[in-house]
Design a protein around this motif. Structure first.
Motif, PDB file in Angstrom:
ATOM      1  N   SER A   1       4.968   4.868  -5.685  1.00 24.53           N
ATOM      2  CA  SER A   1       5.263   4.704  -7.113  1.00 24.53           C
ATOM      3  C   SER A   1       4.458   5.684  -7.962  1.00 24.53           C
ATOM      4  O   SER A   1       4.801   5.945  -9.105  1.00 24.53           O
ATOM      5  CB  SER A   1       4.985   3.272  -7.562  1.00 24.53           C
ATOM      6  N   LEU A   2       3.381   6.220  -7.387  1.00 22.42           N
ATOM      7  CA  LEU A   2       2.590   7.219  -8.119  1.00 22.42           C
ATOM      8  C   LEU A   2       3.049   8.636  -7.798  1.00 22.42           C
ATOM      9  O   LEU A   2       2.514   9.603  -8.327  1.00 22.42           O
ATOM     10  CB  LEU A   2       1.111   7.074  -7.769  1.00 22.42           C
ATOM     11  N   GLY A   3       4.003   8.763  -6.903  1.00 20.15           N
ATOM     12  CA  GLY A   3       4.485  10.088  -6.534  1.00 20.15           C
ATOM     13  C   GLY A   3       3.813  10.641  -5.287  1.00 20.15           C
ATOM     14  O   GLY A   3       3.993  11.793  -4.936  1.00 20.15           O
ATOM     15  N   VAL A   4       3.018   9.810  -4.604  1.00 22.06           N
ATOM     16  CA  VAL A   4       2.371  10.247  -3.367  1.00 22.06           C
ATOM     17  C   VAL A   4       3.329   9.950  -2.211  1.00 22.06           C
ATOM     18  O   VAL A   4       3.714   8.803  -2.012  1.00 22.06           O
ATOM     19  CB  VAL A   4       1.040   9.509  -3.130  1.00 22.06           C
ATOM     20  N   SER A   5       3.713  10.980  -1.469  1.00 21.47           N
ATOM     21  CA  SER A   5       4.615  10.721  -0.345  1.00 21.47           C
ATOM     22  C   SER A   5       4.305  11.701   0.782  1.00 21.47           C
ATOM     23  O   SER A   5       3.423  12.541   0.668  1.00 21.47           O
ATOM     24  CB  SER A   5       6.077  10.865  -0.786  1.00 21.47           C
TER      25      SER A   5
ATOM     26  N   GLU B   1       3.942   1.251  -1.135  1.00 18.44           N
ATOM     27  CA  GLU B   1       4.710   1.235  -2.381  1.00 18.44           C
ATOM     28  C   GLU B   1       3.884   1.721  -3.558  1.00 18.44           C
ATOM     29  O   GLU B   1       4.389   2.460  -4.408  1.00 18.44           O
ATOM     30  CB  GLU B   1       5.221  -0.179  -2.642  1.00 18.44           C
ATOM     31  N   ALA B   2       2.615   1.295  -3.600  1.00 20.81           N
ATOM     32  CA  ALA B   2       1.757   1.743  -4.698  1.00 20.81           C
ATOM     33  C   ALA B   2       1.656   3.267  -4.667  1.00 20.81           C
ATOM     34  O   ALA B   2       1.769   3.937  -5.695  1.00 20.81           O
ATOM     35  CB  ALA B   2       0.374   1.112  -4.573  1.00 20.81           C
ATOM     36  N   ALA B   3       1.468   3.814  -3.466  1.00 20.34           N
ATOM     37  CA  ALA B   3       1.344   5.269  -3.345  1.00 20.34           C
ATOM     38  C   ALA B   3       2.640   5.958  -3.771  1.00 20.34           C
ATOM     39  O   ALA B   3       2.628   6.886  -4.585  1.00 20.34           O
ATOM     40  CB  ALA B   3       0.980   5.640  -1.910  1.00 20.34           C
TER      41      ALA B   3
ATOM     42  N   ILE C   1      -3.844   7.661   2.313  1.00 20.21           N
ATOM     43  CA  ILE C   1      -3.728   6.233   2.007  1.00 20.21           C
ATOM     44  C   ILE C   1      -3.547   5.373   3.261  1.00 20.21           C
ATOM     45  O   ILE C   1      -4.287   4.425   3.482  1.00 20.21           O
ATOM     46  CB  ILE C   1      -2.541   5.971   1.036  1.00 20.21           C
TER      47      ILE C   1
ATOM     48  N   GLN D   1       0.827  -1.206   0.000  1.00 20.62           N
ATOM     49  CA  GLN D   1       0.000   0.000   0.000  1.00 20.62           C
ATOM     50  C   GLN D   1       0.861   1.255   0.000  1.00 20.62           C
ATOM     51  O   GLN D   1       0.559   2.241  -0.665  1.00 20.62           O
ATOM     52  CB  GLN D   1      -0.937  -0.007   1.212  1.00 20.62           C
TER      53      GLN D   1
ATOM     54  N   ALA E   1       0.595  13.491   2.472  1.00 18.31           N
ATOM     55  CA  ALA E   1      -0.505  12.951   1.663  1.00 18.31           C
ATOM     56  C   ALA E   1      -0.543  11.434   1.725  1.00 18.31           C
ATOM     57  O   ALA E   1      -1.612  10.828   1.811  1.00 18.31           O
ATOM     58  CB  ALA E   1      -0.381  13.424   0.218  1.00 18.31           C
TER      59      ALA E   1
END
Ligand SMILES: Nc1ncnc2c1ncn2[C@@H]1O[C@H](COP(=O)(O)OP(=O)(O)O)[C@@H](O)[C@H]1O
Ligand SMILES: [Mg+2]
Lengths: 258, 220
Positions: B125-129, B121-123, B137, B119, B132
């Motif tokens: 990998s989309l640029g969510v860090s 990693e998916a975030a 998430i 969960q 946020a």
């Protein structure tokens, strides 16, 4: 000298004593579809995850469109992590275990990162999400919760979530390995569309049939190194190294048993 | 001595006022505890600092290894030493918060452990860090997984507020004491107090089931 679209230079990664990547270099041109094959534990996932810096390598560089991705310092500055996020948004990643967000419905899964990262407003994000969900064949599932989706639907949702960020490169780590055999086809057909649209892709897979049909190149890894690479015809029909021969034999035997 | 219900009826209005204060203290203390524990949880994961984690581990074991009553007195008498004359109400809230946050931190640790690494990693990998990533998430999933123990912890806090009577916070228990020490009818007054506490806790624990069902229905 031509500028490579994606360039991996001398990537090294160790986990304790285990060498996951040993001096891996790879050049990828725009629009190229590269399949990565190799035995379990040979470093395929680590390689993909080094590309978007999810697993930063110990040594080596990743270049995307002439810009360097990531930094080897262990603590990123705010500037560096912002830059990294913008690179990551350009590189869609699809995982074996889908990793869709269970607390958000299908539409929200595709909307969320658009709003947070791409700073699109809600209406804009939803329009885009609906369009992409339609493209992956999920337009009748937009209000569904991930728990109620099949594996194939979850994976298509995960792909849609990545595509919503307008990636220029897709990294797919065994996208069909966790699926029941009858659900593999629906995911592959979504990938086929991406290939036809000219998406640049690195795909880790055991689906050799798919790889030989749609791959521009196949890369064979073993023990953290690239052992052989070339066009599918060459790699699958006339393997040069003993290791690749053995790997292909084993794979054929297992797929025959299934 | 016979059980005279008229003492209960006379006491009820004041007991309800006390119950209101009890609810206020419990809700305020629990909300602050949630904020503190959430902050600790995020810091523990993202700082990855040995020193910080050790400090938190000590804090949790001190809180769990000592009586709340002692903690309440200590905070009530210690704060003024540092020039903080907050009075019983605020001192009480602080004591409740510090106590409950230790338990909530443990609860959230469990909730967070139930969120797969994929969960994050998916975030990423989309640029969510950063904020946020947590807010949109990870925390929602952590809290959903933690609802039953969190509701249980809230009932513990609700009951623990009775101890604040010892530092003169005028909550339900204190009011009850005031009434029966004036009318000498502790049995009637305490029975009423008992029932009011029970009803409050009962409603809260029922809400857990409702909340969970609602989230399940939403997903089913
Ligand atoms: N986070 C990690 N911690 C420790 N070892 C790891 C980690 N990730 C991968 N490895 C090890 O690195 C090697 C390569 O792993 P991986 O890239 O996942 O292989 P593949 O995807 O080809 O199966 C394996 O031996 C694996 O056990
Ligand atoms: Mg792998």
């Amino acid at each position: 000298m031509t500028l490579n679209f994606l360039e991996l230079k001398g990537l090294h990664k160790k986990f304790g004593d285990i060498t996951a990547l040993n001096n891996v270099s790879l050049n990828v041109s725009k629009g190229e579809v590269i399949f990565i094959i190799g035995p379990s534990g040979c470093g395929k996932s680590t390689l993909l995850r080094a590309v978007n810096w999810l697993t930063p390598p110990d040594k080596g560089e990743v270049w995307l469109e002439g810009d360097i991705v990531g930094s080897l310092s262990s603590k990123l500055t705010i500037e560096e992590s912002k830059l990294l996020n913008s690179f990551r948004a350009k590189m869609g990643m699809v995982f074996q275990q889908f990793n869709v967000w269970p607390h958000l419905n299908a539409l929200e899964n595709v909307v969320r990162a658009q709003m947070v990262v791409a700073k699109r407003n809600k209406a804009e994000s939803e329009v885009k999400a609906l369009k992409i969900l339609d493209e992956v064949g999920l337009s009748d599932k937009i209000n569904e919760w991930p728990d109620n989706l099949s594996g194939g639907q979850k994976q298509r949702l995960a792909i849609a979530r990545s595509l919503a960020m307008d990636p220029i490169l897709m990294l797919l780590d065994e996208p069909t390995s966790a699926l029941d055999p009858e659900l593999v086809g629906e995911v592959l057909s979504v990938l086929r569309r991406l290939v036809n649209n000219g998406m640049t892709m690195l795909i880790v897979t055991h689906e050799l049939g798919f790889a030989s049909k749609f791959g521009d190149r196949i890369v064979f890894m073993d023990g953290g190194e690239i052992i052989e690479e070339g066009i599918p015809e060459k790699i699958l029909k006339t393997p040069k190294t003993q290791r690749l021969k053995m790997f292909l034999e084993k794979l054929n035997i297992t797929s025959f048993k299934q | 001595m016979k059980f005279d219900i008229s003492y209960i009826i006379d006491a009820l209005p004041r007991l309800f006022e006390g119950a209101l204060i009890t609810l206020q203290v419990a809700i305020l203390g629990f909300c602050l505890s949630l904020i503190l524990a959430t902050t600790i949880t995020i810091a523990r994961t993202s700082l990855n600092s040995k020193i910080f984690n050790t400090i938190i581990a000590f804090y949790i074991s001190f809180i769990r290894g000592t009586p709340l009553l002692v903690q309440i007195f200590l905070i009530y008498y210690v704060l003024p030493v540092f020039g903080l004359n907050l009075g019983p109400f605020s001192s009480g809230i602080i004591a409740i918060t510090l106590n409950s946050a230790a338990f909530v931190t443990e609860i959230l640790r469990g909730g967070l452990a139930s969120v797969p690494n994929g969960q994050f990693e998916a975030a990423k990998s989309l640029g969510v860090s950063g904020v946020a990533l947590w807010r949109k998430i990870i925390l929602p999933q952590t809290f959903i997984a933690s609802i039953p123990p969190l509701v249980n912890e809230f009932t513990m806090v609700l009951k623990a507020t009775a101890l604040l009577s010892v530092i003169t916070v005028v909550e339900l228990m204190r009011v009850s004491q005031q009434i029966y020490s004036a009318n000498y009818h502790p049995v009637e007054v305490l029975s009423a107090t008992f029932v009011i506490y029970f009803l409050m806790c009962f409603v809260v624990s029922r809400s857990s089931a409702i909340l969970e069902n609602k989230l399940k229905v939403k997903r089913a």
